[in-house]
Structures are given as structure tokens and as C-alpha cells.
Write a protein that holds these residues in place. Structure first.
Motif, PDB file in Angstrom:
ATOM      1  N   GLU A  94      11.110   0.962  -4.534  1.00 43.59           N
ATOM      2  CA  GLU A  94       9.810   1.546  -4.859  1.00 43.59           C
ATOM      3  C   GLU A  94       9.309   0.972  -6.182  1.00 43.59           C
ATOM      4  O   GLU A  94      10.087   0.727  -7.101  1.00 43.59           O
ATOM      5  CB  GLU A  94       9.909   3.069  -4.966  1.00 43.59           C
ATOM      6  N   TRP A  95       7.991   0.789  -6.262  1.00 47.85           N
ATOM      7  CA  TRP A  95       7.414   0.292  -7.515  1.00 47.85           C
ATOM      8  C   TRP A  95       7.671   1.268  -8.662  1.00 47.85           C
ATOM      9  O   TRP A  95       7.750   0.875  -9.823  1.00 47.85           O
ATOM     10  CB  TRP A  95       5.915   0.060  -7.361  1.00 47.85           C
ATOM     11  N   SER A  96       7.825   2.549  -8.327  1.00 49.18           N
ATOM     12  CA  SER A  96       8.089   3.531  -9.379  1.00 49.18           C
ATOM     13  C   SER A  96       9.467   3.332 -10.007  1.00 49.18           C
ATOM     14  O   SER A  96       9.748   3.879 -11.081  1.00 49.18           O
ATOM     15  CB  SER A  96       7.971   4.953  -8.813  1.00 49.18           C
ATOM     16  N   ASP A  97      10.343   2.564  -9.325  1.00 47.34           N
ATOM     17  CA  ASP A  97      11.658   2.256  -9.878  1.00 47.34           C
ATOM     18  C   ASP A  97      11.650   0.954 -10.684  1.00 47.34           C
ATOM     19  O   ASP A  97      12.692   0.505 -11.150  1.00 47.34           O
ATOM     20  CB  ASP A  97      12.691   2.137  -8.758  1.00 47.34           C
ATOM     21  N   ILE A  98      10.489   0.345 -10.803  1.00 46.39           N
ATOM     22  CA  ILE A  98      10.335  -0.864 -11.597  1.00 46.39           C
ATOM     23  C   ILE A  98       9.543  -0.499 -12.845  1.00 46.39           C
ATOM     24  O   ILE A  98       8.481   0.111 -12.764  1.00 46.39           O
ATOM     25  CB  ILE A  98       9.628  -1.966 -10.788  1.00 46.39           C
ATOM     26  N   HIS A  99      10.066  -0.869 -13.993  1.00 47.58           N
ATOM     27  CA  HIS A  99       9.516  -0.378 -15.256  1.00 47.58           C
ATOM     28  C   HIS A  99       9.140  -1.534 -16.181  1.00 47.58           C
ATOM     29  O   HIS A  99       9.690  -2.636 -16.071  1.00 47.58           O
ATOM     30  CB  HIS A  99      10.534   0.523 -15.947  1.00 47.58           C
ATOM     31  N   PRO A 100       8.219  -1.290 -17.088  1.00 45.60           N
ATOM     32  CA  PRO A 100       7.881  -2.321 -18.087  1.00 45.60           C
ATOM     33  C   PRO A 100       9.100  -2.659 -18.930  1.00 45.60           C
ATOM     34  O   PRO A 100      10.007  -1.839 -19.069  1.00 45.60           O
ATOM     35  CB  PRO A 100       6.776  -1.650 -18.916  1.00 45.60           C
ATOM     36  N   THR A 159     -11.350  -3.424 -21.563  1.00 47.16           N
ATOM     37  CA  THR A 159     -10.278  -2.484 -21.854  1.00 47.16           C
ATOM     38  C   THR A 159      -9.067  -2.954 -21.066  1.00 47.16           C
ATOM     39  O   THR A 159      -9.138  -3.097 -19.845  1.00 47.16           O
ATOM     40  CB  THR A 159     -10.660  -1.051 -21.442  1.00 47.16           C
ATOM     41  N   LEU A 160      -7.944  -3.220 -21.756  1.00 44.79           N
ATOM     42  CA  LEU A 160      -6.769  -3.805 -21.119  1.00 44.79           C
ATOM     43  C   LEU A 160      -5.680  -2.757 -20.938  1.00 44.79           C
ATOM     44  O   LEU A 160      -5.290  -2.076 -21.893  1.00 44.79           O
ATOM     45  CB  LEU A 160      -6.225  -4.957 -21.967  1.00 44.79           C
ATOM     46  N   LEU A 161      -5.183  -2.642 -19.696  1.00 46.46           N
ATOM     47  CA  LEU A 161      -4.086  -1.729 -19.375  1.00 46.46           C
ATOM     48  C   LEU A 161      -2.991  -2.501 -18.646  1.00 46.46           C
ATOM     49  O   LEU A 161      -3.253  -3.522 -18.010  1.00 46.46           O
ATOM     50  CB  LEU A 161      -4.594  -0.561 -18.532  1.00 46.46           C
ATOM     51  N   LYS A 162      -1.744  -1.994 -18.709  1.00 45.48           N
ATOM     52  CA  LYS A 162      -0.585  -2.791 -18.306  1.00 45.48           C
ATOM     53  C   LYS A 162      -0.064  -2.544 -16.901  1.00 45.48           C
ATOM     54  O   LYS A 162       0.711  -3.360 -16.394  1.00 45.48           O
ATOM     55  CB  LYS A 162       0.554  -2.559 -19.301  1.00 45.48           C
ATOM     56  N   ASN A 163      -0.437  -1.434 -16.267  1.00 43.92           N
ATOM     57  CA  ASN A 163       0.039  -1.196 -14.902  1.00 43.92           C
ATOM     58  C   ASN A 163      -0.800  -0.122 -14.229  1.00 43.92           C
ATOM     59  O   ASN A 163      -1.644   0.525 -14.866  1.00 43.92           O
ATOM     60  CB  ASN A 163       1.532  -0.822 -14.881  1.00 43.92           C
ATOM     61  N   GLY A 164      -0.556   0.071 -12.938  1.00 47.56           N
ATOM     62  CA  GLY A 164      -1.377   0.992 -12.162  1.00 47.56           C
ATOM     63  C   GLY A 164      -1.262   2.432 -12.606  1.00 47.56           C
ATOM     64  O   GLY A 164      -2.252   3.168 -12.611  1.00 47.56           O
ATOM     65  N   LEU A 165      -0.052   2.863 -12.970  1.00 46.93           N
ATOM     66  CA  LEU A 165       0.130   4.243 -13.417  1.00 46.93           C
ATOM     67  C   LEU A 165      -0.635   4.495 -14.706  1.00 46.93           C
ATOM     68  O   LEU A 165      -1.314   5.524 -14.846  1.00 46.93           O
ATOM     69  CB  LEU A 165       1.618   4.539 -13.609  1.00 46.93           C
ATOM     70  N   GLU A 166      -0.542   3.559 -15.645  1.00 46.97           N
ATOM     71  CA  GLU A 166      -1.277   3.691 -16.905  1.00 46.97           C
ATOM     72  C   GLU A 166      -2.778   3.744 -16.646  1.00 46.97           C
ATOM     73  O   GLU A 166      -3.503   4.543 -17.255  1.00 46.97           O
ATOM     74  CB  GLU A 166      -0.934   2.527 -17.827  1.00 46.97           C
ATOM     75  N   GLY A 222       0.797  -1.213   0.000  1.00 45.55           N
ATOM     76  CA  GLY A 222       0.000   0.000   0.000  1.00 45.55           C
ATOM     77  C   GLY A 222       0.831   1.265   0.000  1.00 45.55           C
ATOM     78  O   GLY A 222       0.297   2.366  -0.111  1.00 45.55           O
ATOM     79  N   GLU A 223       2.160   1.126   0.136  1.00 44.76           N
ATOM     80  CA  GLU A 223       3.042   2.287   0.131  1.00 44.76           C
ATOM     81  C   GLU A 223       3.812   2.381  -1.184  1.00 44.76           C
ATOM     82  O   GLU A 223       4.784   3.128  -1.286  1.00 44.76           O
ATOM     83  CB  GLU A 223       4.034   2.196   1.305  1.00 44.76           C
ATOM     84  N   ASN A 224       3.388   1.612  -2.173  1.00 44.14           N
ATOM     85  CA  ASN A 224       4.030   1.569  -3.486  1.00 44.14           C
ATOM     86  C   ASN A 224       5.491   1.132  -3.379  1.00 44.14           C
ATOM     87  O   ASN A 224       6.355   1.590  -4.118  1.00 44.14           O
ATOM     88  CB  ASN A 224       3.946   2.915  -4.210  1.00 44.14           C
ATOM     89  N   PRO A 275       4.559  -2.834 -12.267  1.00 45.21           N
ATOM     90  CA  PRO A 275       5.565  -1.773 -12.318  1.00 45.21           C
ATOM     91  C   PRO A 275       4.918  -0.394 -12.343  1.00 45.21           C
ATOM     92  O   PRO A 275       3.732  -0.257 -12.625  1.00 45.21           O
ATOM     93  CB  PRO A 275       6.309  -2.057 -13.628  1.00 45.21           C
ATOM     94  N   GLU A 276       5.717   0.601 -12.028  1.00 45.59           N
ATOM     95  CA  GLU A 276       5.307   2.003 -12.004  1.00 45.59           C
ATOM     96  C   GLU A 276       4.399   2.342 -10.814  1.00 45.59           C
ATOM     97  O   GLU A 276       4.679   3.230 -10.032  1.00 45.59           O
ATOM     98  CB  GLU A 276       4.609   2.413 -13.312  1.00 45.59           C
ATOM     99  N   MET A 277       3.291   1.600 -10.665  1.00 46.46           N
ATOM    100  CA  MET A 277       2.362   1.820  -9.551  1.00 46.46           C
ATOM    101  C   MET A 277       1.645   0.511  -9.262  1.00 46.46           C
ATOM    102  O   MET A 277       1.073  -0.101 -10.154  1.00 46.46           O
ATOM    103  CB  MET A 277       1.331   2.909  -9.882  1.00 46.46           C
ATOM    104  N   ASP A 278       1.701   0.056  -8.004  1.00 52.24           N
ATOM    105  CA  ASP A 278       1.064  -1.224  -7.687  1.00 52.24           C
ATOM    106  C   ASP A 278      -0.450  -1.069  -7.533  1.00 52.24           C
ATOM    107  O   ASP A 278      -0.985   0.039  -7.517  1.00 52.24           O
ATOM    108  CB  ASP A 278       1.698  -1.878  -6.451  1.00 52.24           C
ATOM    109  N   GLY A 279      -1.128  -2.200  -7.445  1.00 54.88           N
ATOM    110  CA  GLY A 279      -2.590  -2.187  -7.381  1.00 54.88           C
ATOM    111  C   GLY A 279      -3.140  -1.593  -6.106  1.00 54.88           C
ATOM    112  O   GLY A 279      -4.223  -0.994  -6.104  1.00 54.88           O
TER     113      GLY A 279
END
Length: 323
Positions: free
Chosen positions: A116-122, A220-227, A16-18, A256-260
Motif C-alpha cells: 500500500e502507498w500508505s506503507d511508503i513514507h518520505p 504552492t509546493l507539496l510533497k505527496n498526496g496525503l499532504e 487508483g486503490e492506493n 508516498p502516503e497517498m498516490d495521485g
């Protein structure tokens, strides 16, 4: 080796803290890889294996453990880098994915990092449609490759994506009823059939898509939380209400980018999105999940992957039977 793994309670504080913790390991190709510590149950030295008849080439055999039979998979072969040259003495990461325990043979386990999830990228473009990566990151100038384990497991033990006939019929009835209630309101009728699916694994996205489309839904399909959050934010900036266009959002947790968890919390904190029904759908296991669902404000939680359970959750929402 036991000191390498933190307690579940300590790791849960990151949810919950990304943020997450990655267990780093190497295969014989010396590349650095990572797996979410949440999925790891223990690390053992590879025991004696019993060969299985008609086994998949990736399955090295079955180990008899205190917890019962444990399939051991050759992770190096699974990602297309050839057979592991040696088994005896290697480490095995015992992890739980999609309600099943598997052991992944690795060359050696290194250590755990907090990231951080923001440091993990597609994965970068150009790696091909059949690549095994779900994400990449960096640690001390080394690239960390995070493997799409769900894809590997699906190749060995395909999931049943067909829902039972009575459930399929019940969903069809519920959709027809919603269409009748909407009458000439085409937008309202369409909303009942639209589902937003967010998952970084192409295998998982397509599992959900095939399951729901067979029942008459569109996805509608999206790849991560940020998207996903940016997609919803753009809708609201255009004056569109997500709840007018989507019945629900089904989201993975590990992305990646933002978790659920972070995606859900941000959606529920946004007055223009908070009414959107959120179902967290993940291969993560553990009792902490229920607490986290409540903490971030998700409407429901469902472990992956059971077509009937997913269909039942959607049906209850259509029938207004949610808690």
C-alpha cells in the motif's frame, strides 16, 4: 526472469486503490531497493556495451537491443556509492521514465511485492538536501530505499524547462486578460495565477515551479498526496474554497502516503473540493493512464516533462478551452 513481471492488465488493477507493486533489487552495497513495476519494461542480463565519447560518468555505455540503442546507467555510482566493480553478468532493469528508455545496472533482482502507498513514507529528516531517496518502506524487517530516478536522469540528460516565446507571450496575454476581467477583485486576479503543485520528487517540483514562475504564475509546493489532501481539507474547514484560490492542481501519480490517483478521487468525491481542476502529470507510461484519468475523475493527464506541453495545458484552462 519473464515470470517475475506480471501483465500490465494485472498491475493496472492496483492503480487508483492506493496500492502498487515494487520490484525489489540489490546493488553491490547489499541494501534493498525498490522500483515501481509500472515503470519496468523488462529485465535483461547486461549485454556488451559501446562506450560513448564525453559520456557522463554514470553512463556505462550504450547497448544495441532489438528495441534500439539503450543507455545503461550505473545505479550504484548514481547514488554516490562508488563504481560498480563488475558489469558483465549483472542484471539490467529496463524502465521508461519521462518518455525515454534507460537500463539500470543492478547487482541482482529479487522479487515483486504488493504494498500500500500508505506503507511508503518520505525519507527521514537529516539525510541531506542532495539525497537520492524519494521514499522508504519496509519488507520482512528490511528497509526498502526507493530512489529518485528523475533526479538521476535530470543530472545526465537535463530537461528543457524553457517554453517557446509564442507560448510564453500567449500565457502573459491570458493572465493580463484575467486580471482585467477581475478588475478590483484582487482575490479573483490572484486565483488565476496560483497553481498547487504536488510531487514527491524535488527535481520534478522545481521543474514545474521554474516553468510556471517564468510565465508569471506563483506555485504552492507539496510533497505527496496525503499532504495535499490535508492542505485542501484544512482550507475547507476554514471556510475557504480551493477553487477561489487556485487555478488548478498539478499532481504526480507515484507518491508516498497517498498516490495521485487516490488524491484525485478523494478531491472529486468531496463536495467542497470537486470543482478544483486536476492535471495528473507523471513519468508513468502506458495506455492504462487514460482509463485511470477517467476512473478517478481527473480533468487532464500529461506525461512528464515538456515545458511547452505543460504551458499549453495551462493556457487552454485559462482560455476555457478544456474538454
Amino acid at each position: 526472469m519473464s515470470k517475475l513481471l506480471h501483465s500490465v492488465n494485472q498491475r493496472t488493477q492496483l492503480a487508483g486503490e492506493n496500492r502498487l507493486e515494487l520490484l525489489l533489487f540489490r546493488l553491490e552495497d547489499k541494501q534493498l531497493y525498490g522500483i515501481n513495476v509500472f515503470k519496468v519494461k523488462k529485465i535483461i542480463t547486461c549485454p556488451d556495451l559501446t562506450a560513448m565519447p564525453h559520456r557522463h560518468p554514470i553512463a556505462l555505455g550504450v547497448a544495441n537491443t532489438m528495441d534500439g540503442p539503450l543507455p545503461i546507467l550505473d545505479l550504484k555510482l548514481a547514488i554516490g556509492h562508488g563504481n560498480s566493480e563488475q558489469v558483465r553478468g549483472k542484471s539490467v532493469i529496463v524502465a521508461e521514465y519521462n518518455r525515454k528508455m534507460q537500463g539500470f545496472l543492478v547487482d541482482r533482482v529479487e522479487h515483486i511485492i504488493n504494498i500500500e502507498w500508505s506503507d511508503i513514507h518520505p525519507p527521514p529528516r537529516g539525510v541531506g538536501r542532495e539525497h537520492y531517496l524519494t521514499a522508504i518502506s519496509k519488507h520482512q524487517d528490511e528497509i526498502i530505499e526507493i530512489i529518485d530516478v528523475e533526479k538521476i536522469i535530470a543530472e545526465i540528460m537535463p530537461f528543457n524547462e524553457q517554453m517557446d516565446a509564442p507560448l510564453s507571450e500567449a500565457l502573459d496575454t491570458a493572465l493580463n486578460q484575467k486580471a482585467q476581467e477581475a478588475g478590483a477583485d484582487e482575490a479573483q486576479a490572484k486565483k488565476s495565477k496560483n497553481v498547487l503543485v504536488v510531487d514527491d520528487s524535488v527535481v520534478a517540483r522545481n521543474q514545474i515551479k521554474r516553468c510556471l514562475e517564468a510565465a508569471g504564475f506563483t506555485c504552492t509546493l507539496l510533497k505527496n498526496g496525503l499532504e495535499a489532501y490535508q492542505f485542501l481539507e484544512n482550507m475547507t474547514m476554514e471556510g475557504r474554497n480551493p477553487t477561489d484560490e487556485y487555478l488548478m492542481m498539478i499532481s504526480d501519480i507515484e507518491m508516498p502516503e497517498m498516490d495521485g490517483y487516490t488524491l484525485t478521487r478523494r478531491v472529486k468525491e468531496n463536495p467542497d473540493m470537486k470543482a478544483l481542476y486536476v492535471l495528473l502529470h507523471t513519468s508513468l507510461s502506458g495506455v492504462f493512464n487514460k482509463a485511470m484519468v477517467e476512473k478517478v475523475g481527473a480533468d487532464n493527464f500529461l506525461p512528464k516533462f515538456d515545458a511547452n506541453e505543460l504551458a499549453s495545458a495551462v493556457l487552454k484552462l485559462l482560455n476555457g478551452e478544456t474538454d
